[in-house]
Design a protein around this motif. Sequence first.
Motif, mmCIF file in Angstrom:
data_model
loop_
_atom_site.group_PDB
_atom_site.id
_atom_site.type_symbol
_atom_site.label_atom_id
_atom_site.label_comp_id
_atom_site.label_asym_id
_atom_site.label_seq_id
_atom_site.Cartn_x
_atom_site.Cartn_y
_atom_site.Cartn_z
ATOM 1 N N SER B 113 39.817 48.452 46.776
ATOM 2 C CA SER B 113 40.934 49.391 46.631
ATOM 3 C C SER B 113 41.921 48.922 45.555
ATOM 4 O O SER B 113 42.850 49.645 45.208
ATOM 5 N N TYR B 114 41.740 47.724 45.042
ATOM 6 C CA TYR B 114 42.597 47.206 43.967
ATOM 7 C C TYR B 114 41.829 47.191 42.646
ATOM 8 O O TYR B 114 40.617 47.387 42.622
ATOM 9 N N ASP B 115 42.545 46.901 41.549
ATOM 10 C CA ASP B 115 41.860 46.667 40.278
ATOM 11 C C ASP B 115 40.945 45.445 40.431
ATOM 12 O O ASP B 115 41.241 44.535 41.219
ATOM 13 N N PHE B 116 39.895 45.388 39.655
ATOM 14 C CA PHE B 116 38.877 44.344 39.860
ATOM 15 C C PHE B 116 39.390 42.920 39.672
ATOM 16 O O PHE B 116 38.793 41.970 40.181
ATOM 17 N N LEU B 117 40.507 42.756 38.953
ATOM 18 C CA LEU B 117 41.020 41.392 38.730
ATOM 19 C C LEU B 117 41.947 40.898 39.850
ATOM 20 O O LEU B 117 42.341 39.729 39.855
ATOM 21 N N TRP B 118 42.257 41.798 40.786
ATOM 22 C CA TRP B 118 43.185 41.432 41.865
ATOM 23 C C TRP B 118 42.674 40.237 42.675
ATOM 24 O O TRP B 118 43.376 39.264 42.899
ATOM 25 N N ARG B 119 41.409 40.308 43.068
ATOM 26 C CA ARG B 119 40.882 39.205 43.901
ATOM 27 C C ARG B 119 40.600 37.959 43.062
ATOM 28 O O ARG B 119 40.513 36.850 43.603
ATOM 29 N N ILE B 120 40.464 38.144 41.752
ATOM 30 C CA ILE B 120 40.201 37.009 40.868
ATOM 31 C C ILE B 120 41.483 36.195 40.661
ATOM 32 O O ILE B 120 41.475 34.955 40.764
ATOM 33 N N GLU B 121 42.565 36.888 40.387
ATOM 34 C CA GLU B 121 43.855 36.214 40.129
ATOM 35 C C GLU B 121 44.229 35.274 41.278
ATOM 36 O O GLU B 121 44.765 34.180 41.049
ATOM 37 N N LYS B 122 43.910 35.680 42.490
ATOM 38 C CA LYS B 122 44.261 34.861 43.660
ATOM 39 C C LYS B 122 43.504 33.541 43.702
ATOM 40 O O LYS B 122 43.884 32.634 44.437
ATOM 41 N N GLU B 123 42.424 33.445 42.943
ATOM 42 C CA GLU B 123 41.563 32.259 43.043
ATOM 43 C C GLU B 123 41.599 31.381 41.799
ATOM 44 O O GLU B 123 40.842 30.410 41.707
ATOM 45 N N VAL B 124 42.434 31.709 40.818
ATOM 46 C CA VAL B 124 42.459 30.884 39.601
ATOM 47 C C VAL B 124 42.984 29.488 39.941
ATOM 48 O O VAL B 124 43.768 29.322 40.873
#
Lengths: 284, 284
Positions: B113-124
Amino acid sequence: MASIVGFDQHPSDTLRVGKGFSLAAVDPEATPGYSGSKADGEALLADLDGKLTELQEKLFAESRFGGKNRILLVLQAMDTAGKGGIVNHVMATMDPQGVQFKAFKAPSELEKSYDFLWRIEKEVPAAGMVGIFDRSHYEDVLIHRVHNWATPDEITRRYRAINEFEARQADAGTRIVKVMLNISKDEQKSRLLARLDNPAKHWKYSSGDLKERAFWEDYMAAYQAAFNETSTAAAPWYVVPANKKWYARIAVQQLVMSALSDFRLEWPKAAFDVEVERELVARS
Amino acid sequence: MASIVGFDQHPSDTLRVGKGFSLAAVDPEATPGYSGSKADGEALLADLDGKLTELQEKLFAESRFGGKNRILLVLQAMDTAGKGGIVNHVMATMDPQGVQFKAFKAPSELEKSYDFLWRIEKEVPAAGMVGIFDRSHYEDVLIHRVHNWATPDEITRRYRAINEFEARQADAGTRIVKVMLNISKDEQKSRLLARLDNPAKHWKYSSGDLKERAFWEDYMAAYQAAFNETSTAAAPWYVVPANKKWYARIAVQQLVMSALSDFRLEWPKAAFDVEVERELVARS
């Protein structure tokens, strides 16, 4: 090739905190249940690593097919006791995708605004995982007790909350192994001096370590109280003599392997027809 | 003792995706820049592990004193290419408290439901950490492109978004190393058959692997397009021939070491008077 020297008595029995346990009576130099030398211990450690790897992979594999079993290893100790080395070794033998490691530091302002178990619950292992806590919710009954950051009533409330919390984890499939690495005050002194002698270790030294060291006896009393109140059948404590690093490692390896073995893990049976899939792959 | 055989040409040069790069022209069996044997490669790997451990510890140590440097290793590959083995090896040489590992699976409903980078940013990775992504935001321009789960315009938007996102990470101190482990279609077949031949590996087999395998050429085209659009100075791609597992390991080890070396890391200087602290510890 020399033969491998195993334990005479299993650490699950000899190191377990039961009724009448006295921390003061434990010798941090001792190697309970193990009569081998340092070289023997190192050979044993290496010899069992493959077995540990396999057990952990089976645990993870099982969870892919609905298994709920998991492990939580809680590590507590005075500074320099060797938690880091233990974590390094246990994790190096396991598949990273099956391990959840969390080092709990001093809580943030946000974390402090919640009950002490709020930040812990978020880090408990998922099904199939080996969770490792480097420090834990026990800080809330150890350093908090030593420095009177909480009243005796509040500390009592926390013991009870911890027991209920851990029992619930156990009921949900978690085998909890709580380890206190037990070094002597003299051994800590040698290790702090060794840090100061090595410029590559200076970044690990903090004068805060020395401040907590001054409260050694209070910490030992806080550990003893925590053992009395929270070494339960669902989540027992083990006190591991840790002046000899090699002994601490083989003892923790045994404790983790024993917890994994208790699950009687098997490789999941194929849910597909192996011959049919073989044929499909061969033709692809 | 045999002497160690190093690389003739550094993987940072030979494996880097630059202008005019063609994935089809890469031989997955090759060992670019390395003329040694498998045994030589294994000896090199073991020989450099200590150096890698030290570099990673320095990176972590630096961050305790305000350093912002960090690493992000992104791993992408077709199934069975050996991502897991690479992760195992890199992580086994590092201190777990300095590594952030994340395996990205199919996104949850919430994540979708978010932009595809939403879950990525949380894991940088945080400052001082080595972040490792097992799969990543590149799935959103690979499998999504192969199965037309996104329109060509949306895929184009994602390339641009990825470049901006990665450039921002780089500006904040992150050295990004993106690795595609390149196996041949035939090699994948052998590895899938090997999984089916070993009951301890059946849990890793899924008929879904075979389904994606049928789209091999589409995947190669999607990789080529992603390389064309996202191999930037701030975040270059490296295509690592991976039919020989031992070669893939030494190549990735070199790439990670090279990224760490570029930081020119030093042990933090003691911010305290070593002699004074020595005296205080000795008296404590």
